[in-house]
Design a protein around this motif. Structure first.
Motif, short mmCIF file in Angstrom:
data_model
loop_
_atom_site.label_atom_id
_atom_site.label_comp_id
_atom_site.label_asym_id
_atom_site.label_seq_id
_atom_site.Cartn_x
_atom_site.Cartn_y
_atom_site.Cartn_z
N SER A 2 -82.96 104.95 -35.91
CA SER A 2 -84.25 104.57 -36.48
C SER A 2 -84.26 103.06 -36.74
CB SER A 2 -84.49 105.34 -37.79
OG SER A 2 -85.78 105.07 -38.28
N GLN A 3 -84.18 102.31 -35.64
CA GLN A 3 -84.14 100.85 -35.69
C GLN A 3 -85.03 100.31 -34.55
OE1 GLN A 3 -82.42 99.18 -38.00
NE2 GLN A 3 -81.26 100.88 -38.88
N TRP A 22 -72.00 106.77 -30.07
CA TRP A 22 -72.33 108.17 -29.85
C TRP A 22 -73.48 108.62 -30.73
CZ3 TRP A 22 -72.05 111.98 -33.61
CH2 TRP A 22 -71.39 111.63 -34.79
N THR A 23 -74.13 109.68 -30.28
CA THR A 23 -75.23 110.27 -31.02
C THR A 23 -75.28 111.76 -30.70
OG1 THR A 23 -77.60 110.08 -31.52
CG2 THR A 23 -76.94 109.84 -29.21
N LEU A 24 -76.27 112.45 -31.23
CA LEU A 24 -76.45 113.87 -30.93
C LEU A 24 -77.72 114.05 -30.12
CD1 LEU A 24 -75.59 115.52 -34.39
CD2 LEU A 24 -74.13 115.38 -32.36
N GLY A 52 -82.06 111.42 -35.47
CA GLY A 52 -82.35 110.19 -36.18
C GLY A 52 -83.32 109.25 -35.49
N ALA A 53 -83.73 109.57 -34.27
CA ALA A 53 -84.63 108.69 -33.52
C ALA A 53 -86.05 108.77 -34.08
CB ALA A 53 -84.62 109.05 -32.04
N SER A 54 -86.81 107.70 -33.94
CA SER A 54 -88.17 107.66 -34.46
C SER A 54 -89.11 108.55 -33.65
CB SER A 54 -88.69 106.21 -34.44
OG SER A 54 -88.65 105.68 -33.11
#
Length: 353
Positions: A2-3, A22-24, A52-54
């Protein structure tokens, strides 16, 4: 996640390739590799949830598109899963669909030669099985370079990159990838060109008239054209696509991505030089046709176009091809510098590029 797009890009790039950012994705841990900022044009694709993505990410034919909170986007080229398998991000939804190739007798012999190369590198492995993983067997980045170079020496016709080893880390996957390259199955679709043909100088010359953007010829997005004129008699040679601002933006973004993320930036200098030499050879092969088109378009005398416009262009490409794998000293260390009274040596007189 979220950036802003720039922050996400810097985060991925800062961790590439160790330890990796890394992410999910759909709840599955995935490491992201090969990040670049996208321009105005964002490719279409299928949505995928990233924690967590916008907003939802998109799996496109170009890769994984992540959106920042500022509305801009980031393109991710490769994904690494927990089991050590790396795939192109564009194949996220189809990674398990590839069918196994049945090798011919000749291809089987070649695979056994490659198995010997693997065994020579993985000296601690008793036997290289189909399931043997290159990296889990102790190989490092220098071993990747060695593997690629030895396989290329054995079969120069196959264009192998270091990244291919990371994509196919088990012996079976590596052989499948290699055979696909050997058969030409991994090649991109053939370039489609809409030519305008004209009889001139006792030959038929074929001239593209569309915009060339991201490896394809296409009409301008506003469908506008303009007439390109032969200055010697004022006749119209053909109608040429008139690029809009959007066309230019897409072309610049595609060129930037190709330069930063494409094979050119990853290949060694010697291979770059070989490609420039190849380009010069092709220009020389078709120099009469190129000079004829140049003469029609600019009004130059044919012999001038042949010897100067085209001929010197060929010489220029060959000149710079020779520089690709050369190393020069821009600022020699103090121990190599000369006293003011001495005559200049070859080293100190060498011009920096």
């Amino acid at each position: 996640m979220s950036q802003s797009a720039q922050t996400i890009h810097n985060w991925i790039r800062g961790h590439d390739k160790v330890p990796g950012a890394w992410t999910l994705m759909d709840g599955q841990p995935v490491t992201l590799y090969g990040s670049s900022l996208l321009g105005a044009s964002v490719p279409d694709g299928d949505p995928v949830q990233v924690e967590g993505a916008s907003q939802s990410a998109v799996v496109s034919k170009s890769g994984l598109v992540l959106y920042g909170t500022d509305g801009n986007a980031v393109l991710v080229k490769n994904l690494l899963f927990e089991d050590g398998k790396m795939i192109p991000a564009s194949k996220y939804f189809s990674s398990g669909e590839s069918s196994s190739l049945e090798l011919t007798e000749e291809e089987t012999k070649t695979s056994e030669q490659i198995r010997l190369i693997w065994k020579g590198i993985l000296s601690n492995v008793a036997a290289v099985e189909d399931s043997t993983d290159f990296f889990k067997s102790g190989a490092a980045s220098m071993d990747v370079v060695r593997l690629v170079e030895e396989v290329k020496q054995m079969c120069p016709s196959v264009l192998l990159q270091n990244e291919d080893v990371y994509m196919a880390s088990t012996f079976q996957d590596f052989i499948q990838m290699f055979v696909r390259k050997l058969r030409g199955e991994d090649q991109e679709e053939q370039l489609v060109v809409d030519y305008v043909s004209k009889e001139a100088n006792n030959m038929t010359v074929n001239m593209p008239h569309q915009c060339f953007i991201n490896g394809k010829f296409e009409d301008a997005e506003n469908q506008k054209t303009y007439a390109t004129v032969n200055p010697t008699d004022g006749s119209v040679i053909c109608k040429v696509s008139y690029c809009s601002v959007g066309d230019v933006d897409r072309a610049v973004a595609a060129a930037k991505e190709a330069f930063e993320e494409g094979p050119w930036g990853r290949m060694n200098p010697r291979d770059r030089g070989s490609l420039l030499y190849r380009l010069a050879d092709l220009m020389e092969q078709y120099q009469e046709e190129l000079a004829t088109i140049e003469s029609l378009d600019s009004g130059a005398v044919y012999t001038l176009a042949l010897k100067t416009h085209v001929g010197m262009s060929i010489q220029t490409f060959r000149y710079f091809a020779g520089w690709c794998d050369k190393i020069q000293v821009r600022n020699p260390p103090a121990s190599l510098r000369q006293d003011p009274g001495e005559k200049p040596s070859c080293l100190s007189a060498t011009r920096s590029r």
